[in-house]
Design a protein around this motif. Structure first.
Motif, PDB file in Angstrom:
ATOM      1  N   THR A 107       4.177  36.769   3.369  1.00 28.42           N
ATOM      2  CA  THR A 107       4.785  35.724   4.191  1.00 28.42           C
ATOM      3  C   THR A 107       6.170  36.128   4.658  1.00 28.42           C
ATOM      4  O   THR A 107       6.525  35.949   5.831  1.00 28.42           O
ATOM      5  N   THR A 137      12.451  28.167   3.400  1.00 30.64           N
ATOM      6  CA  THR A 137      11.472  27.125   3.114  1.00 30.64           C
ATOM      7  C   THR A 137      11.191  27.130   1.617  1.00 30.64           C
ATOM      8  O   THR A 137      11.398  28.132   0.933  1.00 30.64           O
ATOM      9  N   VAL A 177       4.793  24.431  10.950  1.00 32.39           N
ATOM     10  CA  VAL A 177       3.785  25.146  11.728  1.00 32.39           C
ATOM     11  C   VAL A 177       2.446  24.429  11.616  1.00 32.39           C
ATOM     12  O   VAL A 177       1.802  24.467  10.561  1.00 32.39           O
ATOM     13  N   GLY A 221       4.355  27.079   5.699  1.00 25.59           N
ATOM     14  CA  GLY A 221       5.382  26.701   6.666  1.00 25.59           C
ATOM     15  C   GLY A 221       5.341  25.212   6.944  1.00 25.59           C
ATOM     16  O   GLY A 221       4.322  24.684   7.392  1.00 25.59           O
ATOM     17  N   LEU A 234       1.962  33.047  14.951  1.00 24.73           N
ATOM     18  CA  LEU A 234       1.877  33.544  13.580  1.00 24.73           C
ATOM     19  C   LEU A 234       0.887  34.705  13.487  1.00 24.73           C
ATOM     20  O   LEU A 234       1.147  35.710  12.807  1.00 24.73           O
ATOM     21  N   PRO A 264      14.721  34.602   4.503  1.00 27.92           N
ATOM     22  CA  PRO A 264      14.443  35.727   5.414  1.00 27.92           C
ATOM     23  C   PRO A 264      14.383  37.089   4.753  1.00 27.92           C
ATOM     24  O   PRO A 264      13.777  38.011   5.312  1.00 27.92           O
ATOM     25  N   ASP A 316       1.685  27.759  17.942  1.00 20.60           N
ATOM     26  CA  ASP A 316       2.427  28.172  16.749  1.00 20.60           C
ATOM     27  C   ASP A 316       1.580  29.088  15.868  1.00 20.60           C
ATOM     28  O   ASP A 316       2.071  30.105  15.367  1.00 20.60           O
ATOM     29  N   ARG A 339       7.046  36.702   8.630  1.00 13.08           N
ATOM     30  CA  ARG A 339       8.079  35.908   9.293  1.00 13.08           C
ATOM     31  C   ARG A 339       9.186  36.771   9.875  1.00 13.08           C
ATOM     32  O   ARG A 339       9.829  36.380  10.852  1.00 13.08           O
ATOM     33  N   GLN A 398       2.537  37.748  14.885  1.00  7.88           N
ATOM     34  CA  GLN A 398       3.464  38.309  13.892  1.00  7.88           C
ATOM     35  C   GLN A 398       2.697  39.021  12.776  1.00  7.88           C
ATOM     36  O   GLN A 398       3.118  40.080  12.293  1.00  7.88           O
TER      37      GLN A 398
END
Length: 491
Positions: free
Chosen positions: A339, A105, A187, A184, A361, A121, A357, A343, A364
């Protein structure tokens, strides 16, 4: 005679434009121009004050010694370019946040050189995106962000929380989780509602959260009086912050629900009879206020209450914002580091929450940090359900009647019969008058109960509708297990 003098001015302009710019269209049919190698795109018909394509075309030809042309020649050239671009590939444009290739992103820093942040990632980098991957659209609401600092070791998060007056650690977790959600593009995140006593720094705290994403020019604004102006403001930026709300009308409540979860506005295009102009939007929303009165159930599911407390030591505005501007690169760098970490964390998606969503998050976030964002989010929704019930006499009456139903049992009546039953229960033996806004027909009652379904279900009361050969009915069921609210009281 020189070659330029043989060619009409529109052809000279069109040739120069197609050499120095890339033209494409969006799914809505709007044609954009993008300088070769630069990620910022401008609509070719824009006359905005942030710099239109017409202006950059005129300046470019003047500086390159091509010449200065009149408005008619420019219009004819742009008409031709627009017609040719309608056959080009479709590509979206984005404000502030965009999806990229390979699961990455992008975050637009709002800089003239096009430098942006690519969050992938395994980390994040600062570079100018490939125009075929990301096209940025900028407006007057697009502020410039500083270059985020690398290797912050998370200290930026502590610096931010030290400047804000959040009441407890749970509120701090939810605020950071919301900021990560704002980075995001896909999201939907609930709208933080900064509450607290007078002097708790709600407006200042709201500005600090907004400016992490929108830059130092980001600010709060009053809620527009009509939906059209609200949609225009929302579509022109990324985070929309409404300050000092004291009352939420039904129309504003519905509009805020659409902003959080996404909607589309369709209007007649200017100077046309049958053509339309489409504006799709789903944006992060932030609210501040001491108390907004009665909250509708559908909006309550999309809110994220963040409570602030009055600071013990007061500081001047100049001192506070000077420190904030100084630490903003570190704050942004730490947020980007977190972040990436969040993720990468694996967690199950809670299936019982409306904003699934954001709930995922939060899960996570808890795996990555060891904190308790998801329990805090559940607790905040439970408190909001209490607020909805306290402000709705019908909901209170329904829960009072549900106490007379045996656990696990159901009661079925027509909506008119339910209206008489609940009205008698509210009036009591003293026959007190029904309050203003009480349902007047069975149909109105049925519609109100449908809106209250999630709130009542959270208190262990299920309301369902159906039809038999005799007609439609409403069925009320009291769950056999205790409600979350009762469980909380027992702890």
């Amino acid at each position: 005679m020189a070659d330029d003098e043989k060619n009409p001015a529109r052809e000279i302009i069109a040739d120069y434009a197609q050499t120095h710019f890339r033209y494409f269209r969006t799914a809505e049919g709007t044609v954009y121009a993008q300088r070769n190698g630069h990620p910022v795109a401008r609509p070719i018909r824009s006359q905005g004050t942030t710099g239109s394509h017409r202006q950059e075309l005129m300046v470019g030809m003047y500086r390159d010694g091509i010449g200065v042309f009149n408005g008619s020649a420019l219009k004819e050239a742009l008409d031709l370019i627009e017609a040719l671009a309608l056959s080009e590939d479709v590509q979206p444009v984005h404000i502030r946040v965009a999806p990229g290739f390979d699961g990455a992103t992008w975050l637009d820093l709002g800089r003239d050189d096009g430098q942006s942040v690519r969050i992938h990632p395994t980390g994040w980098d600062i570079l100018a995106p490939d125009p075929h991957e990301v096209c940025w659209r900028r407006t007057q609401l697009t502020g410039e962000l500083p270059l985020p600092a690398k290797d912050t070791d998370g200290k930026g998060i502590d610096l931010l929380l030290r400047l804000c007056n959040f009441a407890n650690a749970e509120t701090e977790c939810l605020a950071i989780a919301w900021l990560i959600g704002c980075l995001g593009p896909s999201v939907p995140v609930p709208a933080p509602f900064l509450t607290g006593p007078q002097g708790a720094g709600k407006s200042t705290g709201g500005r600090m959260l907004v400016r992490i994403v929108e830059g130092m020019s980001g600010d709060l604004r009053r809620a527009p009086k009509d939906e059209e102006n609200l949609i225009a403001a929302v579509a022109a930026g990324w985070v929309t912050a409404l300050d000092n709300l004291s009352h939420v009308t039904p129309d504003l409540s519905d509009a805020m629900c659409c902003i959080v979860t996404g909607a589309e506005s369709v209007k007649r295009a200017l100077f046309t009879d049958g053509d339309v102009f489409r504006v799709g939007y789903r944006r992060p929303l932030l609210l501040t206020g001491i108390d907004v009165g009665v909250i509708r159930p559908d909006l309550a599911e999309r809110l994220l209450p963040l409570r602030l407390e009055r600071p013990r030591v007061r500081r001047t505005e100049a001192e506070l914002w000077a420190e904030y501007a100084e630490v903003l690169p570190v704050v942004l760098g730490s947020l980007l580091d977190l972040t990436v970490k969040v993720r990468a964390a694996e967690a199950e998606t809670p299936t019982d929450l409306r904003m699934a969503d954001f709930a995922h998050l939060c899960a996570q976030f808890d795996v990555a940090t060891g904190l308790g964002a998801l329990p805090a989010y559940r607790a905040s929704l439970d408190d909001l359900n209490d607020d909805v019930i306290e402000g709705d006499l019908l909901a209170q009456t329904v829960l009072k009647h549900a106490d007379t139903i045996a656990p696990g049992a159901a009661q079925r009546m027509t909506s008119t019969e339910w209206l008489h039953c609940l009205s008698r229960l509210y009036s009591g033996d003293d026959c007190r008058p029904l309050p203003k806004g009480w349902p007047t027909t069975g149909k109105v009652l049925s519609d109100r109960l449908k809106r209250l379904q999630p709130t009542l279900a959270a208190r262990g009361v299920l309301v369902d509708t159906g039809r038999t050969s005799e007609g439609r009915y409403l069925e009320m069921t009291r769950l056999a297990t205790s409600s979350p609210h009762e469980q909380k009281r027992m702890l």
